[in-house]
Structure formats: structure tokens, C-alpha cells
Scaffold this active site. Structure first.
Site, PDB file in Angstrom:
ATOM      1  N   TYR A  58      -2.911   4.914   3.040  1.00 26.84           N
ATOM      2  CA  TYR A  58      -2.771   5.058   4.489  1.00 26.84           C
ATOM      3  C   TYR A  58      -3.835   5.974   5.078  1.00 26.84           C
ATOM      4  CZ  TYR A  58      -1.080   6.537   9.016  1.00 26.84           C
ATOM      5  OH  TYR A  58      -1.007   6.845  10.329  1.00 26.84           O
ATOM      6  N   TYR A  80       0.848  -1.203   0.000  1.00 28.10           N
ATOM      7  CA  TYR A  80       0.000   0.000   0.000  1.00 28.10           C
ATOM      8  C   TYR A  80       0.875   1.242   0.000  1.00 28.10           C
ATOM      9  CZ  TYR A  80       0.840   1.061   4.993  1.00 28.10           C
ATOM     10  OH  TYR A  80       1.426   1.387   6.193  1.00 28.10           O
ATOM     11  N   CYS A  81       0.286   2.363  -0.368  1.00 22.80           N
ATOM     12  CA  CYS A  81       1.013   3.641  -0.336  1.00 22.80           C
ATOM     13  C   CYS A  81       0.100   4.786   0.125  1.00 22.80           C
ATOM     14  CB  CYS A  81       1.730   3.921  -1.651  1.00 22.80           C
ATOM     15  SG  CYS A  81       0.720   3.761  -3.114  1.00 22.80           S
ATOM     16  N   ARG A  82       0.032   5.887  -0.645  1.00 26.97           N
ATOM     17  CA  ARG A  82      -0.624   7.096  -0.124  1.00 26.97           C
ATOM     18  C   ARG A  82      -2.125   7.150  -0.360  1.00 26.97           C
ATOM     19  NH1 ARG A  82       3.946  10.818  -2.703  1.00 26.97           N
ATOM     20  NH2 ARG A  82       5.486  10.707  -1.059  1.00 26.97           N
ATOM     21  N   CYS A 121      -1.835   7.208  -5.904  1.00 29.47           N
ATOM     22  CA  CYS A 121      -0.416   7.029  -5.646  1.00 29.47           C
ATOM     23  C   CYS A 121       0.049   5.801  -6.430  1.00 29.47           C
ATOM     24  CB  CYS A 121      -0.231   6.815  -4.150  1.00 29.47           C
ATOM     25  SG  CYS A 121       1.388   6.233  -3.733  1.00 29.47           S
TER      26      CYS A 121
END
Lengths: 217, 217
Positions: free
Chosen positions: A204, A174-176, A180
Site C-alpha cells: 500500500y 496486496y498488503c503492507r 509483508c
DNA sequence: TACCTATTCAATAAATCAATTGAATACTGA
DNA sequence: TCAGTATTCAATTGATTTATTGAATAGGTA
């Protein structure tokens, strides 16, 4: 003050706030600042703008009171002035995505060949130790806050860390947030190297907004 | 498509939608259309714009898919394309109001001398028959939908209907929403004529959005 | 104090937006 | 078919926004 003046003033003020968000670069900045405070240089780097242009856009956001400012030596750190700014951005994002199929198509085309799982599925798989969860944002963002039990694995470091990842379990990256691309890059790299990998649909901040467990490090 | 192109495209599309809302007249139009469909002429009348200018702004909203269109003979009726448009407007409104005290001050100054009660208080007073609830919007809007047990009393008809209202009970007036002034005008007229009158904080659409009982006539 | 770094300011030119105007288009009814 | 009504279109003008540029400002360190 008559009725027309009253309405022109009120809608005018609110239009000014909306205008501050009505630019692609400034929306991208808001999306980035949802991860925490960043300096002008960092913002410029992540958004592909010059420092001077990023600063100009940040002044626009500042005048609209959508961001707040803290000086730290030579650096000025910008952050969203409140969670409500993020929530309004999410509302705009969802509205645009719902009525403009081009956006969803853009995202799907860009992510062709990769799969995603949602938060609920991820939680239950994680509880059964069937997946490994990696946070592929830069380390600084991981330290500020990350999903409970996620490992920090910034995407630019991932090639050198491949051998530290198990091949018998699925890897969830996962990221932003929805736009993203770090997690896409990570999933592609992992798939190319024979790992089972999927992307977590939520970023997140969405995770936190939904009340799921997060922690700082 | 590389990462930068992808982001520029996505944020560009969403900025276009945001731009469609980033004008005072268009925000006012959205606020009005929350009450139901209206013709261009009606919209022009309520917003103080020329028909041609209103039409131009409506084309902007239409291209952004924020409004939908139905032709009815000589008339073209515009309405919000979805409840999500209203919800996004509410999100922007609340964000702006929270960070720009000028807005709240504007509203309070304009409403000086009048009082308001909230939905919960109104519900319990209405159940005890301690208040009379009047909808002071135009009749057309009342018929499309109104708060359960409200009487239709368009503000421009109120002077001639005063004697039909009881003086021994408080009168609660509501209209379209937080920036609608019909209820203020009604409350002032009633107070000047010796009635006890207050404004309901919520407008009709907020009432519906909150899930309180409404009906059509 | 001088030099370096990060950021902002102010000016400029180009692009975009908004209001107005009058012609064009679509619908209605006699 | 013609006249009337409602709306849109397209062109124009003036206002606002955006990106760039280089100077100015603020902070840090030797």
C-alpha cells in the site's frame, strides 16, 4: 571550533540517526508504522516482541525523532514522524536488496509457487474488469487508506469469505509491502481452493509513494 | 521457514547493511569516497584516523558490500560500490538534517561570515561571465571530474595564487559536499584579502547527481 | 478511591562494537 | 634475496547495545 571537531560533530549526529535504524526490530517497526499509527501493544504483537522490549525500541526511535507520539486514553499511538523516514527506509531496503542477493533469494524462496504482477499491469487489468483486487491487511489499515477499488479482505477472514469471490476472474492480493506475508498467505489459500490468484508487487505505501490512486473509507 | 523466521532473516540482513553505515567515521569515509577512489593511507589522512583503524572500518564497509577494492601495486584503492550507496547516504543526511536542527545550526555557525549561492544562480552568473568558479579540492580529485568551466585551485595552494585571480568579479568556490570545509577556508582567505567570494552550496557529487554539466581533465 | 490497563523506567547481564597494538602478509625495486 | 612500504589480521580492552525483569507512572472507570 576547528575542522576536525566540526566534522566529528556533524557525522556523529548523523551516525546517531542511522544507528536508530540499525536494528532488525526497529526496521520492522518502521516498516509497520508506514501503514499508520499503532499502539505499543499492537506493535509488540505484529513484531513478536514483548511490550517492554517494543517500548524500549520505540524510545530509541523517538529519541532519534524518527517517530512521533499521540496519547489516546490508555493507549499511546506511534507513527512515523515524516514520509522522509519511510523514503530513507526504502533507500536502505533497495540498497541492501541490490547488493545482497541472499535477501532476494530469501524472498523468492518464501514465495515459491506464487506469482506477482506490478502496479502498471494491475491498473490496466482492473480498468478492464479482468481482476478483483483485495486488500488483505487488517481492516483498521484498510479503513485508514487503501488502493482505489480494492475490497477489504483481511487474511484471517478469507477462509470464510471464499464463496463470495468469483472464480472466473483473477484475484490480486496486496498488503503492507515487499516483506509483508499476508498477501502470500492469501494467494496460497486461494490457489489451494481453485482460484486464480497473484500478489501485487507493491504494498500500500509504495503505491501511495508512487502517486497511484488511493482512498480512505 | 515460517513467517517469523522469514521476517527476522530479512530485517536482520538489512539491519546489517544499515549498521555498516551507523558509525561517524564510516559515514565520513563514504562521503569522501563519493569523490572517487582513495588508498587507505589517504582515507586515514583525510579522516584523522590511524591507518589500522581506517582499514578496520573499511573492512566493515567491504563486508557490507558498500565499497569495492582494487589493488594498485603497494596501494589498495577503495571506492563506493555503486551510486546507490551515495544516494542512500544523501537520504540519511537529509533525514537527519531535517529533524535535527542542531546539525543545520552546527553548519551555519561554522560558516558564519560567509555566503553561499545555489547551482541555478551559479549557472546563470557563469554564463554571463560575472563569476569565476574555482574547485578547491586536491588536484587529483579535480582531474577525476569537475564542474564544467571550473578552475583547479586546491585550497593549500590558494595563498600563492591570489594574484592570479581577478578582483572585479565574484569568485565561487566549491569542494566535496555540504560538510566539506575546503570551500569555507578558501572563501575566508579570499574575503580577508579583499576579494568577493562565496561558496557554492552543492559539492561536486551533488552537482553530478543533479545532472549538471561536468567534465574530466 | 480503588482497581484495572497500558506503557515506561531503571537495573542487570550478555552480546556486540570500536580503538589500539604488534605481528603477518603482499607488493616493489635494487 | 633483502629491505622498504602499504595494508590486514588477530587479540585485547573498554564502550555501547540489547533483552529481560519488576517496579513505577499515567490514564480510565465503577
Amino acid at each position: 571550533m576547528n575542522k576536525r571537531e566540526f566534522k566529528d560533530r556533524v557525522y556523529g549526529e548523523l551516525a546517531a540517526v542511522t544507528k536508530a535504524m540499525a536494528n532488525p526490530h526497529r526496521l520492522e517497526i518502521i516498516d509497520l508504522l508506514a501503514q499508520g499509527p499503532f499502539s505499543v501493544e499492537q506493535i509488540a504483537g505484529y513484531t513478536g516482541l514483548s511490550v517492554a522490549n517494543a517500548s524500549q525500541h520505540l524510545q530509541t526511535l523517538r529519541k532519534a525523532r524518527l517517530v512521533s507520539v499521540v496519547r489516546n486514553g490508555n493507549f499511546i499511538l506511534y507513527s512515523l514522524s515524516d514520509d522522509d523516514v519511510f523514503r530513507t527506509w526504502v533507500s536502505l531496503r533497495e540498497l541492501g536488496t541490490a547488493f545482497h542477493a541472499e535477501i532476494e533469494k530469501l524472498v523468492q524462496n518464501f514465495r515459491e509457487g506464487t506469482k506477482a504482477i506490478d502496479a502498471q499491469t494491475m491498473i490496466s487489468l482492473l480498468e478492464k474488469d479482468e481482476v478483483i483486487l483485495i486488500d488483505v491487511r487488517p481492516e483498521e489499515e484498510y479503513r485508514r487508506g487503501h488502493i482505489h477499488r480494492a475490497l477489504s479482505m483481511p487474511v484471517d477472514r478469507l477462509p470464510g469469505e471464499l464463496n463470495n469471490l468469483p472464480r472466473d476472474r483473477q484475484i490480486v492480493a496486496y498488503c503492507r509491502g515487499p516483506f509483508c506475508v499476508y498477501a502470500d498467505e492469501a494467494v496460497r489459500l486461494l490457489l489451494e481452493n481453485g482460484y486464480q490468484a497473484v500478489r501485487l508487487e507493491e504494498g500500500y505505501r509504495e503505491w501511495v509513494l508512487a502517486g497511484y490512486p488511493a482512498q480512505t473509507a
